[in-house]
Design a protein around this motif. Structure first.
Motif, PDB file in Angstrom:
ATOM      1  N   ARG A 152       0.822  -1.210   0.000  1.00  0.00           N
ATOM      2  CA  ARG A 152       0.000   0.000   0.000  1.00  0.00           C
ATOM      3  C   ARG A 152       0.864   1.271   0.000  1.00  0.00           C
ATOM      4  O   ARG A 152       0.529   2.247  -0.681  1.00  0.00           O
ATOM      5  N   GLN A 153       1.944   1.257   0.711  1.00  0.00           N
ATOM      6  CA  GLN A 153       2.830   2.428   0.720  1.00  0.00           C
ATOM      7  C   GLN A 153       3.464   2.663  -0.650  1.00  0.00           C
ATOM      8  O   GLN A 153       3.586   3.812  -1.122  1.00  0.00           O
ATOM      9  N   ALA A 154       3.845   1.568  -1.313  1.00  0.00           N
ATOM     10  CA  ALA A 154       4.425   1.702  -2.648  1.00  0.00           C
ATOM     11  C   ALA A 154       3.393   2.232  -3.635  1.00  0.00           C
ATOM     12  O   ALA A 154       3.714   3.034  -4.545  1.00  0.00           O
ATOM     13  N   ALA A 155       2.154   1.833  -3.461  1.00  0.00           N
ATOM     14  CA  ALA A 155       1.100   2.322  -4.343  1.00  0.00           C
ATOM     15  C   ALA A 155       0.908   3.826  -4.182  1.00  0.00           C
ATOM     16  O   ALA A 155       0.642   4.539  -5.165  1.00  0.00           O
ATOM     17  N   VAL A 156       1.070   4.320  -2.962  1.00  0.00           N
ATOM     18  CA  VAL A 156       0.966   5.767  -2.743  1.00  0.00           C
ATOM     19  C   VAL A 156       2.086   6.503  -3.479  1.00  0.00           C
ATOM     20  O   VAL A 156       1.850   7.533  -4.141  1.00  0.00           O
ATOM     21  N   ALA A 157       3.310   5.981  -3.379  1.00  0.00           N
ATOM     22  CA  ALA A 157       4.439   6.632  -4.049  1.00  0.00           C
ATOM     23  C   ALA A 157       4.253   6.626  -5.564  1.00  0.00           C
ATOM     24  O   ALA A 157       4.515   7.625  -6.251  1.00  0.00           O
ATOM     25  N   GLN A 158       3.765   5.495  -6.094  1.00  0.00           N
ATOM     26  CA  GLN A 158       3.556   5.423  -7.538  1.00  0.00           C
ATOM     27  C   GLN A 158       2.468   6.385  -8.007  1.00  0.00           C
ATOM     28  O   GLN A 158       2.590   7.028  -9.055  1.00  0.00           O
ATOM     29  N   SER A 159       1.409   6.450  -7.234  1.00  0.00           N
ATOM     30  CA  SER A 159       0.313   7.349  -7.629  1.00  0.00           C
ATOM     31  C   SER A 159       0.741   8.806  -7.553  1.00  0.00           C
ATOM     32  O   SER A 159       0.343   9.621  -8.398  1.00  0.00           O
ATOM     33  N   ASN A 160       1.572   9.166  -6.569  1.00  0.00           N
ATOM     34  CA  ASN A 160       2.076  10.541  -6.491  1.00  0.00           C
ATOM     35  C   ASN A 160       2.980  10.868  -7.682  1.00  0.00           C
ATOM     36  O   ASN A 160       2.929  11.975  -8.228  1.00  0.00           O
ATOM     37  N   ALA A 161       3.798   9.883  -8.076  1.00  0.00           N
ATOM     38  CA  ALA A 161       4.645  10.088  -9.247  1.00  0.00           C
ATOM     39  C   ALA A 161       3.803  10.246 -10.499  1.00  0.00           C
ATOM     40  O   ALA A 161       4.096  11.071 -11.387  1.00  0.00           O
ATOM     41  N   ALA A 162       2.735   9.487 -10.593  1.00  0.00           N
ATOM     42  CA  ALA A 162       1.856   9.590 -11.760  1.00  0.00           C
ATOM     43  C   ALA A 162       1.192  10.974 -11.809  1.00  0.00           C
ATOM     44  O   ALA A 162       0.998  11.547 -12.896  1.00  0.00           O
ATOM     45  N   VAL A 163       0.856  11.515 -10.639  1.00  0.00           N
ATOM     46  CA  VAL A 163       0.274  12.857 -10.599  1.00  0.00           C
ATOM     47  C   VAL A 163       1.270  13.896 -11.104  1.00  0.00           C
ATOM     48  O   VAL A 163       0.924  14.776 -11.902  1.00  0.00           O
ATOM     49  N   ARG A 164       2.520  13.776 -10.655  1.00  0.00           N
ATOM     50  CA  ARG A 164       3.531  14.742 -11.117  1.00  0.00           C
ATOM     51  C   ARG A 164       3.766  14.631 -12.622  1.00  0.00           C
ATOM     52  O   ARG A 164       3.945  15.638 -13.315  1.00  0.00           O
ATOM     53  N   ALA A 165       3.760  13.387 -13.140  1.00  0.00           N
ATOM     54  CA  ALA A 165       3.928  13.200 -14.579  1.00  0.00           C
ATOM     55  C   ALA A 165       2.751  13.807 -15.336  1.00  0.00           C
ATOM     56  O   ALA A 165       2.926  14.438 -16.398  1.00  0.00           O
ATOM     57  N   ALA A 166       1.559  13.628 -14.812  1.00  0.00           N
ATOM     58  CA  ALA A 166       0.386  14.195 -15.459  1.00  0.00           C
ATOM     59  C   ALA A 166       0.412  15.720 -15.402  1.00  0.00           C
ATOM     60  O   ALA A 166       0.009  16.390 -16.366  1.00  0.00           O
ATOM     61  N   GLU A 167       0.890  16.280 -14.305  1.00  0.00           N
ATOM     62  CA  GLU A 167       1.011  17.736 -14.196  1.00  0.00           C
ATOM     63  C   GLU A 167       2.027  18.270 -15.220  1.00  0.00           C
ATOM     64  O   GLU A 167       1.806  19.326 -15.829  1.00  0.00           O
ATOM     65  N   ALA A 168       3.133  17.542 -15.393  1.00  0.00           N
ATOM     66  CA  ALA A 168       4.120  17.954 -16.398  1.00  0.00           C
ATOM     67  C   ALA A 168       3.526  17.895 -17.795  1.00  0.00           C
ATOM     68  O   ALA A 168       3.784  18.768 -18.642  1.00  0.00           O
ATOM     69  N   ALA A 169       2.733  16.872 -18.069  1.00  0.00           N
ATOM     70  CA  ALA A 169       2.109  16.752 -19.382  1.00  0.00           C
ATOM     71  C   ALA A 169       1.138  17.908 -19.625  1.00  0.00           C
ATOM     72  O   ALA A 169       1.058  18.446 -20.735  1.00  0.00           O
ATOM     73  N   VAL A 170       0.397  18.302 -18.579  1.00  0.00           N
ATOM     74  CA  VAL A 170      -0.508  19.440 -18.712  1.00  0.00           C
ATOM     75  C   VAL A 170       0.285  20.724 -18.981  1.00  0.00           C
ATOM     76  O   VAL A 170      -0.099  21.539 -19.835  1.00  0.00           O
ATOM     77  N   SER A 171       1.411  20.898 -18.257  1.00  0.00           N
ATOM     78  CA  SER A 171       2.233  22.093 -18.472  1.00  0.00           C
ATOM     79  C   SER A 171       2.769  22.134 -19.894  1.00  0.00           C
ATOM     80  O   SER A 171       2.777  23.196 -20.547  1.00  0.00           O
ATOM     81  N   THR A 172       3.207  20.973 -20.411  1.00  0.00           N
ATOM     82  CA  THR A 172       3.710  20.920 -21.781  1.00  0.00           C
ATOM     83  C   THR A 172       2.608  21.234 -22.779  1.00  0.00           C
ATOM     84  O   THR A 172       2.818  21.981 -23.752  1.00  0.00           O
TER      85      THR A 172
END
Length: 395
Positions: A152-172
């Motif tokens: 469960r802790q690893a899933a939190v880290a992965q989901s946070n990374a996915a959010v940052r990647a999605a934010e970068a894609a929106v910025s691009t």
């Protein structure tokens, strides 16, 4: 032989002619009235002017070209078809003014897609955090295994990374959508549109137009090696500023040098091929009279201000390799003085040696003086530039 022969008659006639000539000379010599002597002409009238003492600056002449301080080639930063040319060719624009619009539809769609991906990633991250929180509570109660809690802790880290990647894609996507509007990065004058509506613009390849700044402007010129060395020597002696030397600029259709500026850059080496060094002047151009590429006449200050003797250039005569003038001497006699001349200053010639400040130079009527010491009738006038000539700098 008879005494009346032709030869005897010829001799008689010659004797009578000689006797007549002798009598004429005797009569002329005995006359009491001598032939009148021709009257001497009066001394010629000339104009004389006192030597002008004046503070002047030395200026050196160069040729140069006007250049813009900033020049920008506008290229498309995203690929797409040009939807609209939003400016008039050749107009002055401000920084940030819209020039071109590239078809935005695909980039708006991409922005919406990335925004949806970001919302999905944030939702998944929130769920992972909730599951991890429950897992931690159950772990304390020993209701789940340590392995399940770590998952469960690893899933939190992965989901946070996915959010940052999605934010970068929106910025691009937002940035690419912004790039579909091509705006001027500087204030200046636009060039012609190199691509029109309906044509494909390739990212970082297609040049759309150019913009050049108009105020201030540069003037680039080349100085020779001897002038460079002379300037350095004067600067070491304190007779010339080492930097920010004044310049005067004139265009091809202008009289004199109406534009003022200063030298703001001198290259760090002499070009060994041409024996020159590159220099650059900067000057204000509020009326946009100067445009990049124009030919410019450049005058650079050669020395600091100094006091000089000035005479009218037409008063200077030449005798082989020597120059001289006639000055007014005692008893109104024209005296010759050999001189050494310098450059022009405000239409008058600098005399470096040979004259005294109190001398009065013959400026008009020199052709009437046939030899030194000849009497003249002087008429005093002021030493001034030739009629109709505007003041010019030294040459």
């Amino acid at each position: 032989m008879s005494s009346h022969s032709p030869i005897a008659k010829s001799h008689l006639r010659l004797l009578l002619l000689a006797a007549g000539i002798a009598v004429a000379f005797i009569v002329a010599g005995c006359s009491g009235h001598a032939a009148p002597t021709a009257a001497m002409p009066p001394p010629p009238e000339v104009s004389v002017a006192p030597v002008l003492m004046k503070n002047v600056r030395q200026w050196d002449d160069f040729t140069g070209r006007v250049a813009a301080v900033e020049t920008v080639e506008l290229r498309a930063r995203v690929t797409g078809y040009v939807d609209r040319v939003a400016y008039t060719e050749g107009q002055d624009v401000k920084k940030g003014d819209l020039l071109f619009v590239i078809d935005q539809r695909s980039y708006r769609a991409e922005l919406l897609r990335t925004q949806a991906e970001l919302a999905k990633s944030r939702s998944e991250a929130q769920l992972a955090q909730s599951q991890n929180a429950r897992s931690q509570a159950l772990l304390k109660a020993r209701a789940v295994s340590r392995e399940e809690s770590d998952t469960r802790q690893a899933a939190v880290a992965q989901s946070n990374a996915a959010v940052r990647a999605a934010e970068a894609a929106v910025s691009t996507a937002q940035l690419n959508l912004t790039f579909t509007e091509v705006r001027s990065p500087i204030a200046g004058r636009t060039g012609r549109a190199l691509i029109t509506a309906g044509n494909l613009a390739q990212a970082d390849t297609t040049i759309l137009t150019s913009v050049v700044s108009m105020d201030p402007m540069y003037v680039d010129f080349e100085g020779d090696e001897s002038a460079y060395l002379r300037y350095n020597e004067l600067a070491r002696k304190g007779e010339r500023a080492a930097t920010k030397n004044p310049v005067r600029i004139g265009l091809a259709n202008e009289t004199g040098y109406p534009h003022l500026g200063v030298v703001d850059f001198i290259d760090n080496r002499i070009d060994s091929n041409t024996g020159t060094i590159h220099a650059r002047a900067v000057l204000a151009n509020p009326d946009h009279v100067l445009s990049p590429g124009l030919f410019a006449r450049v005058q650079l200050e050669g020395s600091a201000e100094f006091k000089a003797m000035l005479v009218d250039d037409k008063a200077i005569l030449t005798d082989q390799d020597r120059r001289y003038v006639y000055v007014l001497g005692p008893d109104n006699k024209a005296l010759r003085k050999d001189i050494v001349t310098g450059r022009l200053a405000d239409g008058l010639r600098i005399v470096t040696s040979g004259l005294a400040p109190e001398d009065a130079v013959i400026v008009e009527g020199m052709q009437k003086v046939f030899f030194p010491g000849m009497p003249v009738q002087p008429k005093t006038v002021a030493m001034q530039s030739p009629a109709g000539s505007a003041p010019v700098a030294m040459k």
